[in-house]
Structure formats: C-alpha cells, structure tokens
Design a protein around this motif. Structure first.
Motif, PDB file in Angstrom:
ATOM      1  N   GLN A 125      20.341 -69.250 -32.883  1.00 20.26           N
ATOM      2  CA  GLN A 125      19.452 -68.785 -31.816  1.00 20.26           C
ATOM      3  C   GLN A 125      20.182 -67.872 -30.841  1.00 20.26           C
ATOM      4  OE1 GLN A 125      18.625 -71.967 -28.958  1.00 20.26           O
ATOM      5  NE2 GLN A 125      19.428 -73.385 -30.468  1.00 20.26           N
ATOM      6  N   THR A 152      14.408 -73.433 -39.652  1.00 13.86           N
ATOM      7  CA  THR A 152      13.109 -72.870 -39.274  1.00 13.86           C
ATOM      8  C   THR A 152      12.247 -72.561 -40.493  1.00 13.86           C
ATOM      9  OG1 THR A 152      13.959 -70.624 -39.257  1.00 13.86           O
ATOM     10  CG2 THR A 152      13.997 -71.800 -37.162  1.00 13.86           C
ATOM     11  N   TYR A 179      15.051 -67.133 -32.554  1.00 14.91           N
ATOM     12  CA  TYR A 179      15.727 -68.126 -33.377  1.00 14.91           C
ATOM     13  C   TYR A 179      15.256 -68.047 -34.819  1.00 14.91           C
ATOM     14  CZ  TYR A 179      11.498 -70.882 -32.290  1.00 14.91           C
ATOM     15  OH  TYR A 179      10.219 -71.302 -32.108  1.00 14.91           O
ATOM     16  N   GLY A 180      16.083 -68.479 -35.723  1.00 11.95           N
ATOM     17  CA  GLY A 180      15.735 -68.398 -37.139  1.00 11.95           C
ATOM     18  C   GLY A 180      16.725 -69.192 -37.959  1.00 11.95           C
ATOM     19  N   ARG A 230      11.706 -66.287 -35.129  1.00 16.07           N
ATOM     20  CA  ARG A 230      10.600 -66.422 -34.178  1.00 16.07           C
ATOM     21  C   ARG A 230      11.073 -66.001 -32.798  1.00 16.07           C
ATOM     22  NH1 ARG A 230       9.504 -72.095 -36.863  1.00 16.07           N
ATOM     23  NH2 ARG A 230       8.377 -71.272 -38.660  1.00 16.07           N
ATOM     24  N   ASN A 241      25.255 -67.552 -26.173  1.00 17.35           N
ATOM     25  CA  ASN A 241      24.025 -67.547 -25.386  1.00 17.35           C
ATOM     26  C   ASN A 241      24.272 -67.777 -23.903  1.00 17.35           C
ATOM     27  OD1 ASN A 241      22.074 -66.946 -27.311  1.00 17.35           O
ATOM     28  ND2 ASN A 241      22.252 -69.019 -28.143  1.00 17.35           N
TER      29      ASN A 241
END
Lengths: 298, 151, 104
Positions: free
Chosen positions: C22, B46, C97-98, C81, A15
C-alpha cells in the motif's frame, strides 16, 4: 501459480517518511509568522489612502456607542458650564480651521457640526478622538494645562486626528486585519493559532502610530498659529505630563508611540516665530473653577 | 495579560502533546511490528478469486477497525503545514499506524476463526469526530475482507 | 512495473503472489490556493487547484505502493484500489493498495 506462505516483510518509512517534527515546526512557524507580519505591514501601509475614500457619513453610522457608554457609566464631568466652555473653544478652533482651509479653496473633510467635545471625569491627564468625530478630554488634563492656549493645542491635536481621519484609519486597519487573519487562518483549521496571531496584530493595529501623532502635532501647530497668531503655550501639556510620574494606563497609551520628549522638541521647533512675548489667554472661567474645585477636594 | 496566559496554556499543551504523542507513536509502532511478525503466516491479499488450493474453503467476512486520534502538537504542526502546503507528515504516520493496526485486527479476527488467508481486502477511512474547520479530531480505519477457512 | 486493477493480465501469468502493498499520502495546498478555491466555490465549476492536488497525491501514493512492491521483489501490482478521504479541510488523504505479484 504459487500461493504465498506469509505476508511480505515491507520496509519501514515509505508511507510515513522519517521526519523531524520539531525542526519542521520551527521552520513552519517562522514562515507563517513572517508572512503574517508582511500582511499586517501591507494592510497598514495601504490604509491611509483607503480611509480617506470612505465618506464621513459612514463613519458616523458605525460610531455613537462611545459617548452613550460614557454617559451610562456616569463618567462625564457634571458641569454644563464646563462642557459648554470646552465646546466653545473647540468650535472656535474649527471655525479658524474652516477659514484657513477656505483661503486655499479647500473644505474640511469632516463637517463642523459633526464634532462633539466632551469632558470626562477621569483624574489621569489624557485626550482622545474616536470614530464619528468625538473628541474627549479628561478632567486630569485640565490640571496639566495652565492657559487656554495649552488646552487649545490639545484640542487642535485631536481635531487634526479627526480631520486626517486617523480614528477611521486605525479602526478599519484593525477590522481588515481581523478579517484577513480569520480568512487565512480560519480556512485552514488552526483554531489555536487564530487567537495568538490575531491578538498580536490587533494590539499594533488599534492605536495611532508615531507618524500619525507627529502629523497631528504639525497640523495642530498650524491651527494654533492661525487662531492666536502665535503658538506660545503649545507645549504646556506635554511638559507637565513628562514632568509628572503617574503611571496611568491612559497616559502610557498616549505616550507609547511618539516619545514625548521628541514631540516637545518638534513642537518647540515648529513654534518659532512671533511667539516671544506674546500673551497667552487664561482658561475659560468655567474650566478654571473646575480645576480649582478639583485641587481643593484633593 | 490574557494573551500571556493563553500563550502559556498553548505552549504547555504543545509540549505535552509532543512528549506524550511521540512516546505513544513509538510504542505503537513497536507493538505493530511485533504483532505483524506473529501474524505473518496469515496472508492478506486484495485478489478477488480464491487461490489455488483454497477452492473448497469456507468463506466468511471478517473485519478489523481502529479509531486513532492525533496529538495537539501534531494538529498544530499540520495546520501550519496546511497554510504553507506540501506533504502533511504529521498525518501520514498517523494513518500508516491506523491502517496497519486495522489489518492486524482483521488478521486476528481471521485467525480466531481458523482462517488460512484473507482475500479481497478493502479499506475504508473516515473522520469520526471534529468537523472540517477544527482540523482532524480522529480517524477510523476499517479493513475488511473474506477469510478463507479450511473445512 | 505493471499496475492494474484487474486480476488477470492478458498474456501474462502470475508466478507468485507476494502479498499486500500500500501507498498513502496526505497533502495540502498553501492557503492562497485554499482561498482561491473558496471563491471559486461561489460560482461553481472545476476547482483546478484541488484537481491538481488530488492527482499529485494519487501519483505519489501509487509511487509509494510501487516502492513497497519493488522492495519485496515484485514486478507487478494487481487488483489495485484507490480510496480518498478528506481527513481535514484543505488536505486530502489518498490510499492506493493492491496485491504484489511476480509475473512471467
């Protein structure tokens, strides 16, 4: 289904990829600087054509603050006679210019009535033309010329600037650059960059450039030739200025663009025919007395 | 002269921003990695449904938030990048740090309550100071979810 | 890799939950496009450049999330999401992210 015991060990750098901020910074600044310089060049090159399309009335509309400013600070020479003498010489030159242009069917770009000639109480030798056909000559310049011809050359030079719309060109170039820069930089939130890039661009945009000065010199010589029938004395001012070594900022400003020696050369080359043995006119009495009073008071 | 002073101030801020900014970032990443290792047992997911074996656990909302600001060097770098276009690396690492920090604080809050896991994790990011024309001042990242606490 | 925002994929069974993954990205368009969008704003309508910008960013964010998932041995990410925030003018931050899982 198995419930996880622990969070996964995720690899780094997905990231936030590893980067070299310093070299990225240098590369980006180089690109942005180049693009800004290119933009400034394009705007500068296109202005002469655009400036001529703007009616003089508009130019007059935005000017006017300059002379009122001078009067407020009391720096105009306090001698109605001298001011009138300067205006008379300027008007005579303008009439000659109108006559010359009329023979080829042209008319002046800027109406003769619009010109204002003013003598400023400043010891440094300089003359300048600003928006709205305001031509200003300093008292110091009177000391640098010996004859009416020398003064006429300076006036003719400033008239040429006005006639060629140089003040408007310089002003609109700086305005356009300012607007462009603030659009480009402002739209992308770089407050610290605006001041820097803007400042640099404006310094180069505000003054007349070399080609403007040379063009104005050439025009002025033609006008002098038409007015007196010769161009003797045209180089007086430049010779005196290049000889003196005062480091006044006005003079520096005036000199910076075209090298003064090159201009003297160009003027001498331009004024060849019919100059030898021709008579130069003395300065008008009102201006000469100013010259004398200045030298006696020193 | 003014221009030179401005330039000097600008360059000084830039250098200070670079030196202190990269040191802060380096230290922050070290501490993030260390704490992630410590809290690895506390699982964050999640999924909206409790996992098998946690069906009788008590569910309680937990959250973790952090406000983090960008250094001067990075904000200038990002504004240059903004002119040229492309990935804004300067902000990516900032947000990565902020998000991981927020999750860590969420985990710490859940651990305090004696939770086994946090489910239904959600993130919320917002700019808290500075307006759009002045670039990024600071960002807040909020992580929230449901802690599963054994009864 | 299966990317889904539901929890139960029909006909598949989750063998193992691996944890949170993520992907995020911050992107900007060059200034010319920013200015063009500014003008477009006067007349309304779709800002094609920004649509493209956000779509590209979202794809990259998902790509990064997948990379993380693959790195820990997952073959699916469920309950994905998205979250978008304008952290600065002309640049957008997209987060995906998930939960990374292993499916049968």
């Amino acid at each position: 289904m198995r419930a996880p015991r622990r969070n996964p060990r995720l690899p780094e750098g997905i990231n936030a990829p590893p980067s070299k901020p310093l070299s990225e910074f240098l590369q980006l600044s180089a690109v942005v600087l180049l693009a800004t310089a290119l933009l400034a060049m394009v705007v500068g090159a296109s202005m002469p054509f655009l400036a001529r399309l703007i009616p003089f009335a508009w130019e007059q509309g935005v000017s006017g603050g300059i002379e009122s400013y001078l009067q407020q600070s009391g720096s105009l020479v306090d001698s109605a006679d001298a001011q009138a003498a300067l205006s008379t010489l300027g008007t005579q030159l303008l009439e000659t210019q109108a006559r010359v242009l009329a023979t080829s069917g042209d008319s002046q770009a800027v109406p003769q009535q619009a010109y204002r000639f003013a003598l400023i109480d400043d010891p440094s030798p300089n003359a300048f033309a600003t928006l709205g056909a305001q031509v200003m000559v300093t008292r110091g310049l009177l000391d640098a010329v010996k004859t009416e011809n020398g003064l006429a050359m300076v006036l003719a030079h400033e008239i040429a600037h006005v006639e060629l719309r140089h003040p408007l060109e310089a002003a609109s170039r700086s305005v356009v650059l300012q607007v462009l820069l603030s659009t480009v930089l402002g739209s992308s939130n770089s407050q610290p960059l605006i001041g820097l890039a803007g400042g640099g661009a404006l310094i180069t945009a505000l003054s007349f450039n070399r080609s403007m000065e040379l063009k104005a010199d050439a025009h002025a010589l033609n006008l002098l030739q038409a007015h007196y029938g010769h161009t003797r004395g045209a180089d007086e001012f430049f010779v005196t200025v290049s000889g003196s070594d005062s480091h006044d900022h006005w003079r520096v400003f005036f000199e910076t663009h075209p090298g003064i020696d090159a201009r003297i050369e160009a003027i001498r080359a331009g004024s060849g025919l019919g100059s030898e043995g021709a008579l130069t006119a003395p300065l008008p009495a009102a201006l000469r007395s100013l010259q004398e009073s200045a030298s006696s008071s020193q | 002269m003014d221009v030179i002073i401005q330039l000097a101030v600008f360059l000084t801020l830039l250098c200070l921003g670079y030196v202190f900014g990269s040191r802060t970032e380096h230290k922050h990443y070290e501490s993030i990695r260390e704490r992630e290792e410590q809290l690895r047992q506390l699982v964050v997911l999640t999924s909206r449904l409790p996992l098998a074996g946690q069906l009788n656990h008590e569910a309680r909302l937990v959250s973790g938030n952090v406000v983090i600001s960008v250094d001067f060097f990075k904000s200038v770098l990002a504004s240059l990048r903004n002119l040229v276009g492309g990935n804004v690396n300067a902000y990516e690492s900032l947000l990565d740090r902020a998000r991981r920090e927020a999750v860590l604080r969420l985990q710490a809050a859940a651990k305090e309550q004696g939770a086994e896991a946090v489910i239904n994790l959600k993130f919320e990011t917002s700019r808290v100071s500075g307006n759009a024309s002045q670039g990024l001042g600071s960002v807040e990242v909020l992580a929230y979810g449901t802690a599963m606490i054994p009864r | 890799m299966i990317i889904s925002n539901i929890e139960i994929i029909p006909g598949k069974r989750v063998v193992e939950h691996l944890g949170l993954v993520q992907g995020s990205t911050v992107r900007a368009k060059h200034v010319g496009k920013d200015i063009a969008a500014g003008f477009k704003n006067l007349f309304g309508g779709e800002l094609g450049n920004y649509t493209e910008l956000l779509q590209e960013s979202r794809e990259e964010a998902v790509q990064r999330m997948q990379e993380q998932a693959a790195a820990i041995g997952a073959n699916a990410v469920i309950n994905v999401r998205f979250s978008t925030s304008a952290i600065t003018a002309g640049a957008s931050e997209i987060l995906a992210y998930g939960t990374a899982v292993v499916m049968e």
